[in-house]
Scaffold this motif. Structure first.
Motif, PDB file in Angstrom:
ATOM      1  N   ASN A   2       0.825  -1.214   0.000  1.00  0.00           N
ATOM      2  CA  ASN A   2       0.000   0.000   0.000  1.00  0.00           C
ATOM      3  C   ASN A   2       0.858   1.261   0.000  1.00  0.00           C
ATOM      4  OD1 ASN A   2      -2.349  -1.518   0.010  1.00  0.00           O
ATOM      5  ND2 ASN A   2      -2.503  -1.530   2.252  1.00  0.00           N
ATOM      6  N   LEU A   3       2.047   1.165   0.579  1.00  0.00           N
ATOM      7  CA  LEU A   3       2.956   2.311   0.589  1.00  0.00           C
ATOM      8  C   LEU A   3       3.797   2.382  -0.689  1.00  0.00           C
ATOM      9  CD1 LEU A   3       4.142   2.065   4.304  1.00  0.00           C
ATOM     10  CD2 LEU A   3       2.664   3.823   3.334  1.00  0.00           C
ATOM     11  N   LEU A   4       4.005   1.239  -1.326  1.00  0.00           N
ATOM     12  CA  LEU A   4       4.787   1.232  -2.560  1.00  0.00           C
ATOM     13  C   LEU A   4       4.005   1.834  -3.726  1.00  0.00           C
ATOM     14  CD1 LEU A   4       6.534  -2.291  -2.510  1.00  0.00           C
ATOM     15  CD2 LEU A   4       7.460  -0.078  -1.797  1.00  0.00           C
ATOM     16  N   GLN A   5       2.684   1.671  -3.729  1.00  0.00           N
ATOM     17  CA  GLN A   5       1.907   2.130  -4.873  1.00  0.00           C
ATOM     18  C   GLN A   5       2.030   3.633  -5.118  1.00  0.00           C
ATOM     19  OE1 GLN A   5       0.581  -0.219  -6.896  1.00  0.00           O
ATOM     20  NE2 GLN A   5       0.458   1.543  -8.279  1.00  0.00           N
ATOM     21  N   PRO A   6       1.925   4.499  -4.067  1.00  0.00           N
ATOM     22  CA  PRO A   6       2.137   5.935  -4.320  1.00  0.00           C
ATOM     23  C   PRO A   6       3.539   6.250  -4.839  1.00  0.00           C
ATOM     24  CG  PRO A   6       1.071   5.585  -2.194  1.00  0.00           C
ATOM     25  CD  PRO A   6       1.507   4.241  -2.693  1.00  0.00           C
ATOM     26  N   GLN A  45      15.396 -11.855   9.570  1.00  0.00           N
ATOM     27  CA  GLN A  45      14.301 -12.447   8.789  1.00  0.00           C
ATOM     28  C   GLN A  45      13.350 -11.390   8.252  1.00  0.00           C
ATOM     29  OE1 GLN A  45      13.008 -15.198  11.918  1.00  0.00           O
ATOM     30  NE2 GLN A  45      13.591 -16.897  10.593  1.00  0.00           N
ATOM     31  N   HIS A  46      13.051 -10.370   9.085  1.00  0.00           N
ATOM     32  CA  HIS A  46      12.185  -9.282   8.630  1.00  0.00           C
ATOM     33  C   HIS A  46      12.838  -8.543   7.456  1.00  0.00           C
ATOM     34  CE1 HIS A  46      10.822 -10.078  12.725  1.00  0.00           C
ATOM     35  NE2 HIS A  46       9.676  -9.485  12.433  1.00  0.00           N
ATOM     36  N   CYS A  47      14.137  -8.299   7.575  1.00  0.00           N
ATOM     37  CA  CYS A  47      14.857  -7.580   6.519  1.00  0.00           C
ATOM     38  C   CYS A  47      14.920  -8.400   5.231  1.00  0.00           C
ATOM     39  CB  CYS A  47      16.269  -7.237   6.998  1.00  0.00           C
ATOM     40  SG  CYS A  47      16.298  -6.125   8.426  1.00  0.00           S
ATOM     41  N   GLU A  48      15.147  -9.698   5.371  1.00  0.00           N
ATOM     42  CA  GLU A  48      15.196 -10.563   4.197  1.00  0.00           C
ATOM     43  C   GLU A  48      13.854 -10.597   3.483  1.00  0.00           C
ATOM     44  OE1 GLU A  48      15.963 -15.267   2.996  1.00  0.00           O
ATOM     45  OE2 GLU A  48      16.370 -14.586   5.041  1.00  0.00           O
ATOM     46  N   LEU A  49      12.783 -10.632   4.252  1.00  0.00           N
ATOM     47  CA  LEU A  49      11.454 -10.672   3.657  1.00  0.00           C
ATOM     48  C   LEU A  49      11.160  -9.386   2.880  1.00  0.00           C
ATOM     49  CD1 LEU A  49       8.676 -11.902   3.235  1.00  0.00           C
ATOM     50  CD2 LEU A  49       8.007 -11.067   5.495  1.00  0.00           C
ATOM     51  N   MET A  50      11.484  -8.231   3.465  1.00  0.00           N
ATOM     52  CA  MET A  50      11.217  -6.964   2.781  1.00  0.00           C
ATOM     53  C   MET A  50      12.075  -6.824   1.525  1.00  0.00           C
ATOM     54  SD  MET A  50      10.638  -4.245   5.911  1.00  0.00           S
ATOM     55  CE  MET A  50      12.146  -4.669   6.796  1.00  0.00           C
ATOM     56  N   ALA A  51      13.333  -7.195   1.618  1.00  0.00           N
ATOM     57  CA  ALA A  51      14.218  -7.103   0.459  1.00  0.00           C
ATOM     58  C   ALA A  51      13.766  -8.053  -0.650  1.00  0.00           C
ATOM     59  CB  ALA A  51      15.651  -7.409   0.878  1.00  0.00           C
ATOM     60  N   SER A  52      13.363  -9.262  -0.280  1.00  0.00           N
ATOM     61  CA  SER A  52      12.889 -10.232  -1.278  1.00  0.00           C
ATOM     62  C   SER A  52      11.623  -9.738  -1.961  1.00  0.00           C
ATOM     63  CB  SER A  52      12.644 -11.588  -0.610  1.00  0.00           C
ATOM     64  OG  SER A  52      13.840 -12.111  -0.074  1.00  0.00           O
ATOM     65  N   HIS A  53      10.760  -9.071  -1.181  1.00  0.00           N
ATOM     66  CA  HIS A  53       9.524  -8.553  -1.764  1.00  0.00           C
ATOM     67  C   HIS A  53       9.824  -7.440  -2.769  1.00  0.00           C
ATOM     68  CE1 HIS A  53       5.212  -7.966  -1.983  1.00  0.00           C
ATOM     69  NE2 HIS A  53       5.381  -6.671  -1.798  1.00  0.00           N
ATOM     70  N   LEU A  54      10.763  -6.571  -2.434  1.00  0.00           N
ATOM     71  CA  LEU A  54      11.175  -5.530  -3.371  1.00  0.00           C
ATOM     72  C   LEU A  54      11.751  -6.143  -4.650  1.00  0.00           C
ATOM     73  CD1 LEU A  54      12.903  -2.664  -1.334  1.00  0.00           C
ATOM     74  CD2 LEU A  54      10.824  -2.520  -2.718  1.00  0.00           C
ATOM     75  N   ARG A  55      12.601  -7.154  -4.490  1.00  0.00           N
ATOM     76  CA  ARG A  55      13.179  -7.837  -5.649  1.00  0.00           C
ATOM     77  C   ARG A  55      12.092  -8.398  -6.557  1.00  0.00           C
ATOM     78  NH1 ARG A  55      15.326 -13.137  -3.790  1.00  0.00           N
ATOM     79  NH2 ARG A  55      13.060 -13.466  -3.836  1.00  0.00           N
ATOM     80  N   ASN A  56      11.110  -9.047  -5.968  1.00  0.00           N
ATOM     81  CA  ASN A  56      10.043  -9.652  -6.766  1.00  0.00           C
ATOM     82  C   ASN A  56       9.215  -8.600  -7.498  1.00  0.00           C
ATOM     83  OD1 ASN A  56      10.963 -12.075  -5.827  1.00  0.00           O
ATOM     84  ND2 ASN A  56       9.225 -12.488  -4.480  1.00  0.00           N
ATOM     85  N   ARG A  57       8.930  -7.478  -6.825  1.00  0.00           N
ATOM     86  CA  ARG A  57       8.140  -6.428  -7.469  1.00  0.00           C
ATOM     87  C   ARG A  57       8.890  -5.806  -8.649  1.00  0.00           C
ATOM     88  NH1 ARG A  57       3.800  -3.920  -5.054  1.00  0.00           N
ATOM     89  NH2 ARG A  57       3.617  -3.070  -7.177  1.00  0.00           N
ATOM     90  N   ILE A  58      10.207  -5.706  -8.528  1.00  0.00           N
ATOM     91  CA  ILE A  58      10.993  -5.029  -9.560  1.00  0.00           C
ATOM     92  C   ILE A  58      11.346  -5.958 -10.720  1.00  0.00           C
ATOM     93  CG2 ILE A  58      13.215  -3.892 -10.013  1.00  0.00           C
ATOM     94  CD1 ILE A  58      13.065  -2.750  -7.175  1.00  0.00           C
ATOM     95  N   GLU A  77       9.028   2.708 -15.144  1.00  0.00           N
ATOM     96  CA  GLU A  77       8.793   3.669 -14.065  1.00  0.00           C
ATOM     97  C   GLU A  77       8.666   2.956 -12.726  1.00  0.00           C
ATOM     98  OE1 GLU A  77       7.389   3.810 -17.006  1.00  0.00           O
ATOM     99  OE2 GLU A  77       8.332   5.670 -17.712  1.00  0.00           O
ATOM    100  N   LEU A  78       7.976   1.814 -12.717  1.00  0.00           N
ATOM    101  CA  LEU A  78       7.876   1.052 -11.460  1.00  0.00           C
ATOM    102  C   LEU A  78       9.264   0.673 -10.956  1.00  0.00           C
ATOM    103  CD1 LEU A  78       5.480  -1.871 -10.613  1.00  0.00           C
ATOM    104  CD2 LEU A  78       7.927  -2.189 -10.342  1.00  0.00           C
ATOM    105  N   ARG A  79      10.076   0.151 -11.864  1.00  0.00           N
ATOM    106  CA  ARG A  79      11.417  -0.279 -11.457  1.00  0.00           C
ATOM    107  C   ARG A  79      12.255   0.905 -10.990  1.00  0.00           C
ATOM    108  NH1 ARG A  79      12.138  -4.558 -16.522  1.00  0.00           N
ATOM    109  NH2 ARG A  79      11.252  -6.367 -15.419  1.00  0.00           N
TER     110      ARG A  79
END
Length: 352
Positions: free
Chosen positions: A154-158, A183-196, A204-206
């Motif tokens: 929800n914060l990434l979309q803006p 583990q929290h950091c790995e999860l957030m970084a992995s999620h960013l990787r997947n979105r990009i 523009e998203l990337r």
């Protein structure tokens, strides 16, 4: 090879026949997948040595043989294990048969096509297996951390839509507030990787999410948040290289400016910087590292494909040896026979 009696139940016979066709076209991995999915289904007991196991194996061998020896068939398929008896092709009359050299060349060409197909299929299946293993790792992290990743989305979309300073600041603050452990950091970084890195992501998203990554890196260094910095270093190569290689030079320059900033500020080690400076090589090295990281998933698959290729080569060698043996037994070539003598000409059989 005598065909064992089929089931009297026509529906069951159709199941066996169809499965044999699918396995012949798609290889033993399809059979393995079916066994896993249908292990509790009594209708598929023939896969596990049940009453019609012999009939299934015989049908499978016949289907595989048909695909191998049918020149008009464009599907390239896996061959059966060497221990499985094959159905020999029908005898070819000598007067209608191609020459020995032509048969050998055709077999060699078929072997090359099958090997090429297997290499392509292996790459596809290895990539899919690694992607599945990575997704399972993310699901495990979600369970262990209880982190609501939809809040981050929800914060990434803006950021993706407008990329304002306030939007980037909100996303960065959420990540720092939730960076409670590795583990929290790995999860957030992995999620960013997947979105990009997903194929459907536009430039523009990337670019905008890389801007967010840049801001997070700056504050990781300033606040000594080593866990989050380490997690981002693990994913920055696919994030940067995928984005760089997907666009033309004008857009690449926007990403390159960020790399110059990262190198100047010393966010990453020298090996990582070198991979980022050569995106094509860096992405290849990253993909190779995934094969090593997920060796438990990849190695059995690699071994199975090697065995299939070796079985193909063995079958080709036996076929060539059989042809040469027949050639030796036939002796020197005689003058052309008269029509009366031609009726007495023996037929030659080719055998795989």
């Amino acid at each position: 090879m005598d065909v064992p009696n089929p089931p009297e139940d026509q529906e069951l016979r159709n199941v066996i026949d169809k499965l044999a066709q699918f396995v012949a076209r798609n290889g033993p991995e399809f059979e393995k997948m079916t066994m896993e999915k249908q292990k509790d289904n009594p209708k598929f007991s023939f896969l596990f040595g049940g009453e019609y196991f012999s009939y299934y194996k015989c049908k499978l061998a016949m289907e595989q043989q048909q695909h191998i020896y049918n020149p008009g068939n464009k599907d390239v398929v896996d061959i059966p294990p060497p221990s499985m008896q094959l159905v020999p092709p029908p005898p070819i009359p000598l007067s209608a048969a191609p020459s020995i050299d032509e048969l050998i060349q055709q077999s060699q060409w078929n072997l090359q096509q099958q090997e090429q197909h297997l290499h392509t299929l292996r790459q596809e299946q290895v990539t899919a297996a690694i992607a599945l293993a990575m997704e399972q790792q993310i699901q495990k992290l979600l369970l262990e951390t209880q982190l609501d990743i939809t809040e981050l989305d929800n914060l990434l979309q803006p950021i993706i839509d407008t990329c304002t300073k306030d939007a980037i600041s909100a996303g960065k603050n959420w990540m720092f507030n939730n960076a409670k452990g590795p583990q929290h950091c790995e999860l957030m970084a992995s999620h960013l990787r997947n979105r990009i890195t997903v194929d459907s992501a536009h430039f523009e998203l990337r670019l905008h999410l890389i801007y967010l990554t840049n801001d997070v890196l700056h504050h990781c260094q300033r606040k000594q948040q080593k866990d989050l910095l380490a997690a981002l270093q693990k994913v920055v190569v696919p994030i940067y290289c995928t984005s760089f290689l997907a666009v033309e030079e004008e857009k690449q320059q926007k990403i390159t400016r960020l790399l110059q900033l990262w190198e100047k500020n010393g966010y990453f080690d020298e090996d990582t910087i070198q991979q980022l400076q050569n995106p094509a090589l860096g992405l290849g090295q990253y993909q190779a590292s995934l094969i090593t990281e997920y060796a438990a998933v990849v190695q059995p698959m690699q071994l199975a494909f090697q065995q299939q290729i070796q079985a193909l080569k063995t079958q080709h060698d036996k076929f060539v040896a059989s042809l040469k043996q027949q050639q030796q037994q036939a002796g020197p070539v005689r003058p052309a026979a008269t029509p009366a003598e031609a009726d007495k000409t023996p037929s030659m059989t080719t055998q795989a």
